[in-house]
Design an enzyme around this catalytic site. Structure first.
Site, PDB file in Angstrom:
ATOM      1  CE  LYS A  45      -4.113  -1.971   0.428  1.00  0.00           C
ATOM      2  NZ  LYS A  45      -5.471  -2.140   0.717  1.00  0.00           N
ATOM      3  CE  LYS A  76      -5.748  -8.949  -2.270  1.00  0.00           C
ATOM      4  NZ  LYS A  76      -6.474  -8.837  -1.041  1.00  0.00           N
ATOM      5  CE  LYS A 125     -12.853  -4.329  -0.742  1.00  0.00           C
ATOM      6  NZ  LYS A 125     -11.964  -3.717   0.234  1.00  0.00           N
TER       7      LYS A 125
END
Ligand code: ATP
Ligand code: LTN
Length: 334
Positions: free
Chosen positions: A115, A197, A200
């Site tokens: 992140k 993966k 979203k």
């Protein structure tokens, strides 16, 4: 233990649109567990602001997520479905636990590294201490089990370490939680890059099936899914794209990978892809209809929010009072 039942805690962030990965990897597993455990399912809105959010949008998404929990089949009378921000104990315990968590431990967290790389202009302290808040979520309810996707295992391990460290100093204060990772759908991969993966926050909308996608969109995305040039349908790590499609198919139909392999034996990708699309549509369509129905019932959802926040606060305060006493905070005069 609450009323003789083991406790389960899990949560999801209300950031972005939920994907099929979130549903198959998390929400769907929750349903099978809700009879056996006393369950707390939180919309972790406090975690969401580690990344800059539009306030109106966050509020809307948080409510949609809470509605989705119920639409997916979690009975809000039995399961405590609530907003993390409505229980101040999360923040209070998080502070205390941060004093029992080492910088070195947090530095190793891969989600932080990912992140931070993605949001290089906003590497805030909250992003760094995110796993401590997650540990507080779990330990606040003395959870025995925590259903999560494999990507959250590292955070859960940290939670266990912090709980054990605290217990070693102060006696048995916290239940040390176990992870629960479902067998099928534990890691649904991107349709455009099966080595990553399904997420979203992926910038490519074709990489993910969103829970609110209409049938045409779902079909189109599956038809475009990245496969390989092998031409045969086998459940093998050598064919990650096909394996992912089979995983999705199995998670939606309840079939085993072996059964699916047999079913598609001798068939081509042109047959597999629409079959997976159909399987997904048959799972998502009723879910979408239920979300639409519940969203129209404002008074009902509001009552759930109120009642469950009270219930969560009750259990959270119990743990928090115990912890505050252990670390030496003076007792409140009532
Ligand atoms: P983001 O892209 O913002 O990091 P995310 O899609 O990874 O979000 P989270 O809110 O981090 O979603 O995860 C919610 C739950 O869904 C977690 O329990 C997580 O393990 C699970 N989950 C997320 N993505 C997948 C996936 N692709 N396959 C299986 N489970 C998943
Ligand atoms: N970090 C998790 C969401 C989350 C969570 C939790 C999951 C926050 N608190 C407690 C399980 C238990 C995520 O990003 N998926």
């Amino acid at each position: 233990m609450i009323d003789g039942k083991k406790v389960l805690f899990s949560g999801m962030q209300a950031t972005g649109n939920l994907t099929l990965g979130n549903y198959l990897g998390a929400l769907k597993n929750w349903l099978t567990l809700s009879d056996e455990y006393e369950c707390f399912y939180s919309v972790v809105d406090m975690h969401s602001i580690t990344i800059r959010q539009n306030p109106a949008e966050l509020r809307k998404r948080a409510r949609n997520l809470l509605t989705l929990y119920i639409a997916a089949g979690l009975d809000p009378k039995k399961n405590c479905i609530y907003y993390q921000s409505h229980v101040s104990g999360h923040a209070e315990l998080s502070w205390i636990l941060s004093c029992f968590t080492y910088m070195g431990e947090l530095n190793r967290m891969t989600q932080f590294k990912d992140k931070a790389a993605k949001h290089a202009d906003n590497i805030n302290a909250g992003l760094f201490t995110y796993p401590v808040l997650m540990a507080a979520d779990i330990l606040l309810y003395q959870a025995d089990v925590v259903p999560v996707g494999v990507d959250q295992m590292q955070h859960l391990e940290l939670t266990r370490n912090v709980a054990e460290r605290f217990n070693n100093i102060y006696g048995d204060v916290f239940t040390v939680p176990e992870a629960y990772v479902g067998k099928v759908g534990a890691k649904i991969m991107s349709l455009q890059d099966p080595s990553r993966k399904m997420s979203k926050s992926d910038e490519n909308p074709n990489a993910s099936i969103y829970l609110m996608d209409d049938p045409d969109t779902i079909m189109r995305k599956f038809k475009r899914a990245v496969t390989d040039s092998e031409g045969c349908i086998r459940y093998s790590d050598a064919q990650p794209g096909i394996k992912n499609l089979l995983d999705i198919y199995c998670a939606c139909t309840g079939k085993t990978p072996q059964e699916a392999e047999k079913e598609f034996d001798g068939k081509g990708y042109g047959e597999l892809k629409p079959a997976v699309g159909e399987a997904v549509i048959s799972v998502l369509k009723p879910l979408q209809e239920e979300v639409a129905r519940l969203s129209g019932d404002k008074a009902y959802i509001d009552s759930i929010i109120k009642e469950n926040a009270e219930k969560a606060n009750y259990y959270a305060s119990k743990t928090l009072r115990k912890v505050q006493k252990k670390v030496g905070f003076p007792e409140k005069i009532r």
